[in-house]
Design a protein around this motif. Sequence first.
Motif, PDB file in Angstrom:
ATOM      1  N   ARG A  29       0.869  -1.182   0.000  1.00 34.83           N
ATOM      2  CA  ARG A  29       0.000   0.000   0.000  1.00 34.83           C
ATOM      3  C   ARG A  29       0.908   1.235   0.000  1.00 34.83           C
ATOM      4  O   ARG A  29       1.508   1.562   0.998  1.00 34.83           O
ATOM      5  CB  ARG A  29      -0.913   0.000   1.234  1.00 34.83           C
ATOM      6  N   HIS A  30       0.960   1.906  -1.157  1.00 29.88           N
ATOM      7  CA  HIS A  30       1.954   2.974  -1.326  1.00 29.88           C
ATOM      8  C   HIS A  30       1.352   4.328  -0.964  1.00 29.88           C
ATOM      9  O   HIS A  30       1.407   5.276  -1.724  1.00 29.88           O
ATOM     10  CB  HIS A  30       2.490   2.959  -2.764  1.00 29.88           C
ATOM     11  N   TYR A  31       0.720   4.401   0.237  1.00 28.57           N
ATOM     12  CA  TYR A  31       0.001   5.602   0.602  1.00 28.57           C
ATOM     13  C   TYR A  31       0.439   6.079   1.990  1.00 28.57           C
ATOM     14  O   TYR A  31       0.173   5.406   2.986  1.00 28.57           O
ATOM     15  CB  TYR A  31      -1.506   5.322   0.606  1.00 28.57           C
ATOM     16  N   PRO A  32       1.117   7.241   2.054  1.00 32.26           N
ATOM     17  CA  PRO A  32       1.637   7.713   3.337  1.00 32.26           C
ATOM     18  C   PRO A  32       0.554   7.908   4.386  1.00 32.26           C
ATOM     19  O   PRO A  32       0.806   7.838   5.587  1.00 32.26           O
ATOM     20  CB  PRO A  32       2.303   9.045   2.986  1.00 32.26           C
ATOM     21  N   PRO A 165      -1.346  -4.684 -13.468  1.00 31.63           N
ATOM     22  CA  PRO A 165      -2.463  -5.378 -12.820  1.00 31.63           C
ATOM     23  C   PRO A 165      -3.791  -4.617 -12.807  1.00 31.63           C
ATOM     24  O   PRO A 165      -4.845  -5.234 -12.880  1.00 31.63           O
ATOM     25  CB  PRO A 165      -1.937  -5.623 -11.402  1.00 31.63           C
ATOM     26  N   TYR A 166      -3.770  -3.288 -12.720  1.00 33.91           N
ATOM     27  CA  TYR A 166      -5.050  -2.555 -12.725  1.00 33.91           C
ATOM     28  C   TYR A 166      -5.801  -2.794 -14.037  1.00 33.91           C
ATOM     29  O   TYR A 166      -7.025  -2.895 -14.051  1.00 33.91           O
ATOM     30  CB  TYR A 166      -4.836  -1.045 -12.539  1.00 33.91           C
ATOM     31  N   ASN A 167      -5.032  -2.848 -15.153  1.00 37.29           N
ATOM     32  CA  ASN A 167      -5.685  -3.138 -16.428  1.00 37.29           C
ATOM     33  C   ASN A 167      -5.986  -4.629 -16.581  1.00 37.29           C
ATOM     34  O   ASN A 167      -7.040  -4.993 -17.095  1.00 37.29           O
ATOM     35  CB  ASN A 167      -4.821  -2.642 -17.591  1.00 37.29           C
ATOM     36  N   THR A 221     -10.001   5.555  -9.277  1.00 39.32           N
ATOM     37  CA  THR A 221     -10.634   6.745  -8.703  1.00 39.32           C
ATOM     38  C   THR A 221      -9.783   7.485  -7.678  1.00 39.32           C
ATOM     39  O   THR A 221      -9.859   8.705  -7.581  1.00 39.32           O
ATOM     40  CB  THR A 221     -11.979   6.349  -8.052  1.00 39.32           C
ATOM     41  N   TYR A 222      -8.941   6.773  -6.912  1.00 36.70           N
ATOM     42  CA  TYR A 222      -8.254   7.485  -5.825  1.00 36.70           C
ATOM     43  C   TYR A 222      -7.198   8.441  -6.362  1.00 36.70           C
ATOM     44  O   TYR A 222      -6.913   9.460  -5.729  1.00 36.70           O
ATOM     45  CB  TYR A 222      -7.652   6.518  -4.784  1.00 36.70           C
ATOM     46  N   TYR A 223      -6.659   8.151  -7.555  1.00 41.00           N
ATOM     47  CA  TYR A 223      -5.699   9.097  -8.142  1.00 41.00           C
ATOM     48  C   TYR A 223      -6.405  10.405  -8.518  1.00 41.00           C
ATOM     49  O   TYR A 223      -5.874  11.499  -8.324  1.00 41.00           O
ATOM     50  CB  TYR A 223      -5.047   8.501  -9.398  1.00 41.00           C
ATOM     51  N   LEU A 224      -7.613  10.259  -9.044  1.00 42.96           N
ATOM     52  CA  LEU A 224      -8.394  11.423  -9.429  1.00 42.96           C
ATOM     53  C   LEU A 224      -8.843  12.212  -8.192  1.00 42.96           C
ATOM     54  O   LEU A 224      -8.731  13.439  -8.145  1.00 42.96           O
ATOM     55  CB  LEU A 224      -9.613  10.946 -10.237  1.00 42.96           C
TER      56      LEU A 224
HETATM   57 FE    FE Z   1      -2.176   2.579  -7.194  1.00 40.42          FE
END
Ligand code: FE
Length: 344
Positions: A29-32, A165-167, A221-224
Amino acid sequence: MSNIVTLFAALACCTALAQDKQLNIYSARHYPTDEALYSDFTKATGIKINRVDADDAGILARLKAEGSASPADVILLVDASRLWRAEVDGLFLPIKSKLLEDAIPANLHANHSDNGGVAWFGLSTRARVVVFDKLKYSKADLDSYEKLAEPKLKGQLCIRSGSHPYNLSLFGAMTEHLGAAKTEVWLKGLVDNMARSPKGGDTDQIKAVAAGECGVALTNTYYLARMMRSTNPADKAVTERIGVVFPNQSSWGTHVNIAGGAVAKNAKNVDNAVKFLEYLASPSAQNHFANGNNEWPAAKGVGFDNPALKAMTGGSFKSELIPISAVGMNQIKVQQMLDRVGFK
Ligand code: FE
């Protein structure tokens, strides 16, 4: 003599205790913003967390190399096809937890194994949506994944690598919905419509649309949402130029992927590992996924308050209901189709 026995008993007790209060997590999980999750768990339980952060492929390679000597207890990965791959490679210990099974919908966790356990649980969800240049298109032009392959979008599609993997997971879902033959024709249509060779991550595709380099793109969606909540003027300019569509609202629903967790096959702190995954399914941790990283809670009935997600959907949206494990299972078939249609 009895003193020595007592001493040994005391040592055994405290070594066990020391181990009891540890948990080793390998996280992709690459989210600080996740830091608060870990510290809240330690505060509540006294269990100290040691964390290794790496990307999904790195974690899987490391687990395989370490084998039975691996110190990993919990594995956190950010995509259904990767979780499925690790399950098939025998890297997980099936979990028996009524709490997790009650909390997480059946279509968002692995199938039951022979002993009745579950190899992994989805803990949060993210939708794969279409973003478009508002100067060129309207929502009605792009309200299904199928429309992305229509010839009128020739030269307009920006997309990251098909093998990401997302695609792979989106295309695996399309294979469930359309069947393999129609999905391959659809993939060929995507290749024909590309504005450029696949490159970059999801955020790069959003920026390319805003820069006029392409008319449409796919993103999680989370990038947006991250850009929508940003105070950086450049991000604001990007989000003003683009529109977003949750595709297939009038058919099977928008493709939804998961981030999820599992217990490592050779975990030494199994009870703590299960406890941690159960904590991640609790309302407070689920809320954290929604507010901290702009994901949707996977657990049933958890409310959340995220202005960007609300603005994006208008409140709610219809998501597909296929078993997410089937999406992972299709990835080998999908990779072969990608090779045949020349999708890099
Ligand atoms: Fe990601």
